[in-house]
Enzyme design. Structure first.
Site, PDB file in Angstrom:
ATOM      1  N   ASP A 183      -8.524  -6.771   0.568  1.00 39.54           N
ATOM      2  CA  ASP A 183      -7.881  -5.257   0.344  1.00 39.54           C
ATOM      3  C   ASP A 183      -6.775  -5.146  -0.759  1.00 39.54           C
ATOM      4  O   ASP A 183      -6.738  -3.977  -1.264  1.00 39.54           O
ATOM      5  CB  ASP A 183      -6.954  -5.054   1.547  1.00 39.54           C
ATOM      6  N   ASP A 218       0.787  -1.180  -0.009  1.00 38.25           N
ATOM      7  CA  ASP A 218       0.193  -0.082  -0.037  1.00 38.25           C
ATOM      8  C   ASP A 218       0.881   1.137   0.017  1.00 38.25           C
ATOM      9  O   ASP A 218       0.357   2.353   0.474  1.00 38.25           O
ATOM     10  CB  ASP A 218      -0.864   0.160   1.222  1.00 38.25           C
TER      11      ASP A 218
END
Ligand SMILES: *[C@@H]1O[C@H](CO)[C@@H](O)[C@H](O)[C@H]1NC(C)=O
Ligand SMILES: *[C@@H]1O[C@H](CO)[C@@H](O)[C@H](O)[C@H]1NC(C)=O
Ligand SMILES: *[C@@H]1O[C@H](CO)[C@@H](O)[C@H](O)[C@H]1NC(C)=O
Ligand SMILES: *[C@@H]1O[C@H](CO)[C@@H](O)[C@H](O)[C@H]1NC(C)=O
Ligand SMILES: *[C@@H]1O[C@H](CO)[C@@H](O)[C@H](O)[C@H]1NC(C)=O
Ligand SMILES: *[C@@H]1O[C@H](CO)[C@@H](O)[C@H](O)[C@H]1NC(C)=O
Length: 393
Positions: free
Chosen positions: A171, A116
């Protein structure tokens, strides 16, 4: 032209309004207070304590590192949208965003770097497409994700560990963006193919018939077969963790943005319908849609709510591309309703974060905090709504 007329029609029949807190002077004041004088090495705010709402700081290789620098880029965007109002005057948000994102660059070379970390560099490239540092960073993060792709499984995995247990979190739908941006920089279409394959495998294995999602699917890295479906942060292995669901909606709406493949629009709709129809009558997004309601109150996750708001606004825009103004309006109204309710619950003038009532990880008892990505998506929702003509600064 036709699209444009539908767009105007859909806008003019919108009813719900945006909460005024989106553009409170506290937004700029609090972000600026957290951004002043970064430490060296830079430590990044991720979430607050639950008592007084003070930011807790973490190293640059923690997974949520990206969101604070990305918040500063979002404030730069706001300055352009709103002019020098609401305390943003005189602040060089872009410079702050650049300073803070440099603290992430060392992660490029770490093989264990999280998925991320690429977002602020994508924002930098929107401002300056020729920035070589940002291009290099996006390429490095995309290559790290691409290296974790397994052809047998058809997904990218969690981390670099070579073991047979190949874990895929819902995610990751959010991180496919980096692959498309890197494809744009390098012309390497393999990156796009990986994103598409990951998204398709996830449709096949990670979404339930009712549109809910599993947090984690485990595969055998040798055979590619599913070995387990489970949760890490949700209530149970068969429950739907609300933040994962929100990442999923955003991920598929974004896949549609990138490819225009109808299956991604359909999937985003299914996930969105699950999210919206499972919000209880108090209007508050719980940390897990299947967590028991007693003892009350069941902890909320304000970050799941604000991520979903952005996801639904993107989905609403995607509906317009298929001339579905009714669909566009449904998702826009749902976004505004969630935003109003979470603001009413969680807006916290006396904390360092903008919002409280975030749940980072309930099984670890990390709940009732402010969260950096909750605040990021709150600010971004304001900017999106302003751009859509649905809010004023
Ligand atoms: C290019 O981007 C990097 C990383 O976002 C930033 O640190 C740097 O200041 C930028 N350089 C210029 C010249 O804008
Ligand atoms: C394109 O990206 C893939 C995945 O990272 C890589 O294996 C391949 O070598 C790249 N192709 C070129 C021409 O750079
Ligand atoms: C929201 O946060 C407040 C203060 O931390 C807490 O008392 C309340 O129970 C929370 N409500 C929910 C639904 O999470
Ligand atoms: C329009 O969007 C709504 C909500 O996503 C969906 O239920 C409906 O099937 C769509 N209509 C068409 C014609 O695609
Ligand atoms: C809050 O949620 C309820 C239930 O979902 C909804 O009816 C209401 O419109 C929402 N409130 C606002 C201000 O949007
Ligand atoms: C969380 O709190 C509960 C109740 O106090 C306790 O039983 C549990 O061990 C805690 N979990 C962790 C990971 O600290």
């Amino acid at each position: 032209m036709r699209n444009f007329i539908l767009f105007i029609f859909a806008l003019s029949s919108a009813r719900a309004t945006a909460p005024p807190e989106l553009f409170s002077p506290l937004v700029a004041q609090k972000v600026l207070a957290a951004a002043k004088a970064p430490l060296s090495p830079i430590l990044f705010p991720q979430y607050t304590d639950a008592a007084v709402g003070k930011w807790l700081l973490f190293n640059g290789d923690a997974w949520a590192t990206s969101f604070f620098p990305a918040t500063l880029y979002e404030m730069h965007r706001r300055q352009k949208l709103c002019g020098d109002e609401h305390g943003v005057g005189g602040v060089d948000w872009l410079e702050l965003g650049r300073t803070w994102s440099t603290g992430e660059i060392p992660s490029e070379t770490k093989t264990g770097a999280s998925h991320d970390v690429g977002f602020p560099f994508i924002e930098e490239l929107k401002v300056n497409p020729r920035n070589e540092t940002a291009k290099t960073a996006v390429k490095a993060f995309a290559m790290a994700i691409a290296k974790r792709f397994n052809v047998k499984v058809g997904c990218t995995r969690n981390g670099d560990s070579p073991g047979p247990n190949f874990q895929v979190f819902i995610d990751y739908m959010m991180n496919l963006e980096v692959l498309f941006v890197a494809e744009g920089i390098t012309g390497n279409h393999t990156l796009r193919d990986i994103a598409i394959k990951h998204a398709d495998t996830t449709i096949a294995n990670q979404i339930r018939p009712d549109g809910g999602t599993w947090h984690i699917v485990e595969y055998d890295s040798g055979t590619g077969l599913v070995t387990k479906k489970r949760t890490a942060q949700g209530f149970s292995d068969d429950s739907t963790w609300s933040r994962g669901q929100a990442w999923g909606i955003y991920g598929y709406a974004n896949m549609h943005l990138r490819t225009n493949f109808p299956r991604y629009l359909e999937t985003a709709r299914r996930l969105a319908a699950y999210f919206v129809s499972n919000i209880p009558s108090d209007g508050i997004v719980p940390w897990d849609f299947n967590a028991p309601t007693t003892p009350a109150p069941r902890p909320a996750d304000s970050s799941a709510a604000t991520i979903a708001v952005n996801a639904l606004l993107l989905l609403s825009q995607r509906e317009l591309t298929v001339r579905n103004s009714t669909g566009a309006q449904i998702w826009r109204n749902a976004a505004l309703s969630i935003l109003n309710n979470i603001t009413r619950l969680a807006w916290r003038p006396d904390w360092e974060s903008l919002l409280s009532n975030g749940t980072v990880d309930l099984p670890a008892n990390n709940t009732l905090t402010g969260i950096v990505y909750g605040d990021y998506y709150f600010i971004r929702a304001g900017n999106e709504l302003k751009e859509l003509g649905l809010a004023s600064c």
